[in-house]
Design a protein around this motif. Structure first.
Motif, PDB file in Angstrom:
ATOM      1  N   LEU A 117       0.827  -1.211   0.000  1.00 28.53           N
ATOM      2  CA  LEU A 117       0.000   0.000   0.000  1.00 28.53           C
ATOM      3  C   LEU A 117       0.861   1.261   0.000  1.00 28.53           C
ATOM      4  CD1 LEU A 117      -2.873  -0.978   2.479  1.00 28.53           C
ATOM      5  CD2 LEU A 117      -3.074  -0.534   0.024  1.00 28.53           C
ATOM      6  N   VAL A 118       1.920   1.249   0.790  1.00 34.19           N
ATOM      7  CA  VAL A 118       2.831   2.397   0.807  1.00 34.19           C
ATOM      8  C   VAL A 118       3.445   2.588  -0.583  1.00 34.19           C
ATOM      9  CG1 VAL A 118       5.008   3.278   1.751  1.00 34.19           C
ATOM     10  CG2 VAL A 118       3.302   2.281   3.275  1.00 34.19           C
ATOM     11  N   SER A 119       3.781   1.497  -1.249  1.00 33.29           N
ATOM     12  CA  SER A 119       4.338   1.583  -2.606  1.00 33.29           C
ATOM     13  C   SER A 119       3.340   2.210  -3.569  1.00 33.29           C
ATOM     14  CB  SER A 119       4.731   0.200  -3.117  1.00 33.29           C
ATOM     15  OG  SER A 119       5.728  -0.369  -2.327  1.00 33.29           O
ATOM     16  N   ILE A 120       2.100   1.795  -3.477  1.00 31.55           N
ATOM     17  CA  ILE A 120       1.062   2.341  -4.370  1.00 31.55           C
ATOM     18  C   ILE A 120       0.896   3.839  -4.137  1.00 31.55           C
ATOM     19  CG2 ILE A 120      -1.416   2.322  -4.848  1.00 31.55           C
ATOM     20  CD1 ILE A 120      -1.284  -0.756  -4.341  1.00 31.55           C
ATOM     21  N   PHE A 121       0.802   4.253  -2.884  1.00 36.93           N
ATOM     22  CA  PHE A 121       0.657   5.679  -2.587  1.00 36.93           C
ATOM     23  C   PHE A 121       1.888   6.471  -3.028  1.00 36.93           C
ATOM     24  CE2 PHE A 121      -2.505   4.223   0.663  1.00 36.93           C
ATOM     25  CZ  PHE A 121      -3.606   4.822   0.053  1.00 36.93           C
ATOM     26  N   THR A 122       3.061   5.877  -2.902  1.00 44.59           N
ATOM     27  CA  THR A 122       4.283   6.551  -3.328  1.00 44.59           C
ATOM     28  C   THR A 122       4.313   6.705  -4.846  1.00 44.59           C
ATOM     29  OG1 THR A 122       5.443   5.643  -1.413  1.00 44.59           O
ATOM     30  CG2 THR A 122       6.809   6.521  -3.192  1.00 44.59           C
ATOM     31  N   ILE A 123       3.891   5.674  -5.576  1.00 47.09           N
ATOM     32  CA  ILE A 123       3.834   5.768  -7.037  1.00 47.09           C
ATOM     33  C   ILE A 123       2.890   6.889  -7.450  1.00 47.09           C
ATOM     34  CG2 ILE A 123       2.983   4.598  -9.119  1.00 47.09           C
ATOM     35  CD1 ILE A 123       4.078   1.979  -7.913  1.00 47.09           C
ATOM     36  N   ILE A 124       1.726   6.939  -6.833  1.00 46.64           N
ATOM     37  CA  ILE A 124       0.755   7.997  -7.144  1.00 46.64           C
ATOM     38  C   ILE A 124       1.359   9.368  -6.861  1.00 46.64           C
ATOM     39  CG2 ILE A 124      -1.449   9.015  -6.413  1.00 46.64           C
ATOM     40  CD1 ILE A 124      -2.415   6.078  -5.950  1.00 46.64           C
ATOM     41  N   ASN A 125       2.039   9.504  -5.739  1.00 47.32           N
ATOM     42  CA  ASN A 125       2.650  10.779  -5.368  1.00 47.32           C
ATOM     43  C   ASN A 125       3.739  11.180  -6.357  1.00 47.32           C
ATOM     44  OD1 ASN A 125       4.520  12.619  -3.797  1.00 47.32           O
ATOM     45  ND2 ASN A 125       2.790  12.417  -2.382  1.00 47.32           N
ATOM     46  N   ILE A 126       4.563  10.230  -6.778  1.00 50.81           N
ATOM     47  CA  ILE A 126       5.631  10.530  -7.743  1.00 50.81           C
ATOM     48  C   ILE A 126       5.040  10.910  -9.100  1.00 50.81           C
ATOM     49  CG2 ILE A 126       7.522   9.496  -9.062  1.00 50.81           C
ATOM     50  CD1 ILE A 126       8.268   7.936  -6.504  1.00 50.81           C
ATOM     51  N   LEU A 127       4.013  10.171  -9.539  1.00 50.85           N
ATOM     52  CA  LEU A 127       3.371  10.507 -10.826  1.00 50.85           C
ATOM     53  C   LEU A 127       2.733  11.880 -10.794  1.00 50.85           C
ATOM     54  CD1 LEU A 127       1.808   7.047 -11.754  1.00 50.85           C
ATOM     55  CD2 LEU A 127       3.825   8.141 -12.769  1.00 50.85           C
ATOM     56  N   GLU A 128       2.117  12.235  -9.668  1.00 47.20           N
ATOM     57  CA  GLU A 128       1.536  13.578  -9.533  1.00 47.20           C
ATOM     58  C   GLU A 128       2.624  14.642  -9.607  1.00 47.20           C
ATOM     59  OE1 GLU A 128      -0.666  13.561  -5.881  1.00 47.20           O
ATOM     60  OE2 GLU A 128      -2.445  12.699  -6.827  1.00 47.20           O
ATOM     61  N   TYR A 129       3.776  14.363  -9.051  1.00 47.51           N
ATOM     62  CA  TYR A 129       4.876  15.319  -9.072  1.00 47.51           C
ATOM     63  C   TYR A 129       5.351  15.545 -10.520  1.00 47.51           C
ATOM     64  CZ  TYR A 129       9.479  17.382  -8.420  1.00 47.51           C
ATOM     65  OH  TYR A 129      10.567  18.197  -8.491  1.00 47.51           O
ATOM     66  N   TYR A 130       5.518  14.446 -11.281  1.00 46.30           N
ATOM     67  CA  TYR A 130       6.044  14.584 -12.635  1.00 46.30           C
ATOM     68  C   TYR A 130       4.994  15.012 -13.654  1.00 46.30           C
ATOM     69  CZ  TYR A 130      10.550  12.537 -11.410  1.00 46.30           C
ATOM     70  OH  TYR A 130      11.776  12.307 -10.866  1.00 46.30           O
ATOM     71  N   PHE A 131       3.745  14.580 -13.496  1.00 49.51           N
ATOM     72  CA  PHE A 131       2.734  14.839 -14.514  1.00 49.51           C
ATOM     73  C   PHE A 131       1.597  15.756 -14.042  1.00 49.51           C
ATOM     74  CE2 PHE A 131       4.390  10.539 -15.485  1.00 49.51           C
ATOM     75  CZ  PHE A 131       5.018  10.848 -16.675  1.00 49.51           C
ATOM     76  N   GLY A 132       1.580  16.083 -12.785  1.00 54.29           N
ATOM     77  CA  GLY A 132       0.412  16.755 -12.290  1.00 54.29           C
ATOM     78  C   GLY A 132       0.480  18.153 -11.957  1.00 54.29           C
TER      79      GLY A 132
END
Length: 186
Positions: free
Chosen positions: A171-186
């Motif tokens: 779950l921590v990995s999933i939330f981290t992926i979402i956070n990183i994607l938001e940083y690069y694409f959001g």
């Protein structure tokens, strides 16, 4: 969980000694975490790099714990402990190889700082470290006290602990992926 197991197998006094050793290590880990957090707070560009490194670590941990969950545990060897000091140092050792408190306290302190609830001043750092130590010891003591009363029910939890930890790190990995994607694409 180790504190609970020691309490069940060897008694409450040895489990408390284990908890004291682990708590002493948590104090040092918290101080190290706050030193890192002070640096990170002053250099926010480091945060995304740490998230990416953390993501890799959490994915590896998820894979590790799920793969360990499928293995049948080996029969435990009978270990005789001769002194309470042995459990104290075992608590220190086990706590020292657990790296989760350092990133946890970094994240907590930086988050509290960003909301204005924490400053990296010596008095607040001392309060933070004291709170972490007292909280850790109280958590260990709750394990020691409660698991002896719930011994029959803990077998299911202990049997599936690798799956539980793997799920949390996943779950921590999933939330981290979402956070990183938001940083690069959001």
């Amino acid at each position: 969980m180790t504190a609970a197991r020691i309490a069940l197998d060897e008694g409450r006094v040895r489990a408390v000694m284990f908890a004291l050793g682990a708590t002493l290590t948590v104090i040092f880990q918290t101080v190290i975490a706050l030193i890192f957090a002070r640096f990170i707070d002053a250099h926010p560009e480091v945060v995304i790099l740490l998230r990416e490194i953390g993501l890799a670590i959490f994915i590896l941990l998820t894979i590790y714990f799920f793969s360990r969950g499928t293995h049948k545990p080996k029969s435990a060897k009978e270990v005789k402990v001769r002194s309470k000091k042995g459990r104290f140092f075992f608590g220190m050792l086990l706590s020292a190889i657990n790296f989760f408190p350092i990133p946890f306290y970094v994240i907590v302190s930086v988050s509290l700082s960003s909301f204005g609830y924490f400053d990296f001043e010596n008095s607040e750092i001392g309060n933070f470290v004291t709170g972490a130590a007292v909280g850790s010891f109280m958590a260990f003591y709750c394990y020691i006290s409660l698991f002896s009363k719930l011994e029959s029910k803990t077998a299911v939890i202990l049997k599936n602990m690798n799956y539980i930890i793997g799920s949390v790190t996943g779950l921590v990995s999933i939330f981290t992926i979402i956070n990183i994607l938001e940083y690069y694409f959001g």
